[in-house]
Design a protein around this motif. Structure first.
Motif, short mmCIF file in Angstrom:
data_model
loop_
_atom_site.label_atom_id
_atom_site.label_comp_id
_atom_site.label_asym_id
_atom_site.label_seq_id
_atom_site.Cartn_x
_atom_site.Cartn_y
_atom_site.Cartn_z
N ILE A 1 -5.02 -5.26 0.53
CA ILE A 1 -6.15 -4.90 1.41
C ILE A 1 -6.72 -6.10 2.15
CG2 ILE A 1 -6.75 -2.95 -0.07
CD1 ILE A 1 -9.18 -4.60 -1.02
N LEU B 1 -12.63 -6.33 -3.13
CA LEU B 1 -12.13 -5.45 -4.18
C LEU B 1 -13.09 -5.55 -5.35
CD1 LEU B 1 -9.89 -3.72 -5.62
CD2 LEU B 1 -8.91 -5.91 -6.38
N ALA C 1 -3.61 -5.84 -5.55
CA ALA C 1 -4.48 -4.98 -4.75
C ALA C 1 -5.21 -5.78 -3.67
CB ALA C 1 -5.49 -4.27 -5.65
N ILE D 1 0.84 -1.20 0.00
CA ILE D 1 0.00 0.00 0.00
C ILE D 1 0.87 1.25 0.00
CG2 ILE D 1 -1.69 1.34 1.32
CD1 ILE D 1 -2.90 -1.27 2.28
N TRP E 1 -6.83 2.51 -0.69
CA TRP E 1 -6.58 1.19 -0.09
C TRP E 1 -6.32 1.30 1.41
CZ3 TRP E 1 -2.56 -1.43 -3.92
CH2 TRP E 1 -3.15 -1.51 -5.19
N VAL F 1 -13.01 -1.76 -1.58
CA VAL F 1 -12.31 -0.82 -2.46
C VAL F 1 -12.92 -0.95 -3.85
CG1 VAL F 1 -10.16 -0.39 -3.69
CG2 VAL F 1 -10.12 -0.73 -1.23
#
Length: 447
Positions: free
Chosen positions: A125, A89, A121, A54, A76, A217
């Motif tokens: 997260i 996500l 990603a 991140i 994030w 997200v």
């Protein structure tokens, strides 16, 4: 394959990154993606603590490529940790903005850049299930996405224990039903949950209560697809593209009265003049009249803004937005009133009707604009347009209302005399057939 280089060329355009493999045979396959340096970023990410991933994306300066330009790493970072809830996500691939055509070509030609970016990603997260919400009409893109996801599973880049890291991730591809409003992130989430797509009141924001009331997200396709390059090549490489506050590369969609319309990739901060040089300029014998920097929901600009930097700060300084970088180019044969009327008809048709300012306001804007285009308007109608726009802007549940007012207020600012000519001349002074834009369409949207 060596990593792409960031130095800027003499004409201001940069070497393609996301679009580098688009012209290759079977560009959408895993073999081609690897040949162009794909899947070098994911192993590096999995070897790092999620918070460091991140931080790296945050330090790279990557900002959302879907229109608003919010810093991706910061988005994030908003996801709470240790809350005991699933994290999700969601990739927003519901590209429906008039004039915008960057995410669909990317997904069609290079879908694995998105799949790899989603894995990175999701790891960052702490997400084990991610979704792609795709514009449902694009069936060929849907097939390519399903093929890419299947290849990623078979190669061990998705599923259980990815690359032996202990990280698990499943991806679901969901095709929407063709509603522009579902490009708004909370309406998208409602649609994904099986309800009618309508914007939610905020707060709570999706980072706290998003999909299934869990931290979520929502990122644009290009935002996530840009992440693997950052992990593979480093934040300084990414910052080598673009400007100081608008870092990185981006896809620019040129359409309308240009010799070679299409997708052009370069660093943020490039100018329309430089892009037009690559696109062969305005069609022969004509000159630029007005253009949109980021789709029809961004205030229009004129010929005097040819050298304005196409980055977030440069566009904001001119009272417009970079948006989706959908540059619609119109020459002097186009009637501004007619173009704005068509855009407004689109927004009125696509309004979900949930909030009064947008539902009622866009309806009355269309009535006024149709009268003005037909030569039935009055001078007082111009003030009435401004008044209705003022009652919509900033007062709707989502950005559709704001976007609907942008072409009207900006066209009145730059071309008020053209509106007045429709009133005093009792009709449109332009020949619709001469413009080649919507010449055979009585109504509808550009793009």
């Amino acid at each position: 394959m060596t990593s792409p280089q960031a130095p800027q060329s003499a004409d201001g355009l940069l070497r393609p990154v996301l679009s580098e493999c688009w012209d290759s045979p079977q560009s959408w396959t895993l073999a081609t993606y690897r040949r162009f340096g794909g899947y070098r970023g994911l192993p590096k990410a999995l070897a790092m603590p999620p918070d460091d991933v991140i931080a790296l994306v945050k330090d790279s300066g990557l900002r959302g490529r879907g229109g608003a330009g919010f810093p991706t790493g910061m988005k994030w970072q908003f996801i709470p940790q240790g809350d005991g809830k699933p994290h999700y996500l969601v990739v927003n691939a519901d590209e429906s903005e008039p004039g915008t055509c960057k995410d669909m070509p990317l997904l069609y030609a290079n879908p694995l850049s998105l799949i790899e970016g989603m894995a990175i990603a999701a790891y960052a997260i702490r997400c084990s299930h991610a979704f792609i919400y795709l514009r449902g009409e694009t069936v060929p893109v849907l097939r390519r996405l399903h093929h890419a996801v299947q290849e990623a599973y078979e190669a061990g880049y998705l599923g259980e224990n990815i690359l032996g890291s202990g990280f698990d991730l499943d991806i679901t591809v969901h095709a929407g039903a063709g509603a522009y409003i579902c490009g708004e992130e909370t309406a998208l989430l409602d649609s994904l949950e099986g309800r009618r797509g309508q914007p939610r009141l905020r707060p709570p924001f999706p980072a706290l209560e998003g999909l299934y009331a869990c931290p979520t997200v929502v990122n644009n396709v290009e935002s996530v697809a840009s992440v693997p390059g950052i992990l593979a090549n480093g934040k300084e490489w990414f910052r080598g593209f673009g400007s100081e506050k608008s870092a990185g590369h981006g896809l620019f969609s040129l359409s309308g009265h240009v010799v070679r319309p299409g997708q052009y990739e370069g660093g943020l901060g490039i100018t329309l003049r430089q892009l037009l040089e690559k696109a062969g300029g305005i069609r022969p014998g004509h000159r630029l009249k007005f253009w949109t920097p980021g789709g029809s929901s961004t205030p229009m600009l004129t010929e005097e803004h040819l050298d304005a930097p196409l980055d977030f700060e440069g566009m904001a300084g001119l009272g417009t937005m970079l948006g989706t970088r959908a540059l619609q180019i119109f020459d002097e044969t186009v009637c501004v009133v007619r173009a704005v009327t068509r855009w407004t008809e689109f927004y009125a048709h696509e309004s979900c009707g949930k909030c009064t300012p947008c539902r009622e306001g866009t309806y009355w804007l269309v009535q006024l604009l149709r009268d003005l285009e037909a030569g039935k308007g009055r001078m007082a109608d111009l003030e009435k347009l401004d008044d209705i726009c003022d009652n919509i802007f900033g007062k709707a549940f989502c950005a559709l209302g704001d976007g609907a007012t942008a072409p009207i207020t900006s066209s009145l600012q730059h071309f008020r005399d053209e509106y007045e000519a429709h009133i005093t001349g009792r009709g449109c002074p332009f020949d619709p057939a001469a413009s080649t834009v919507w010449a055979d369409e009585p109504s509808g949207a550009a793009g």
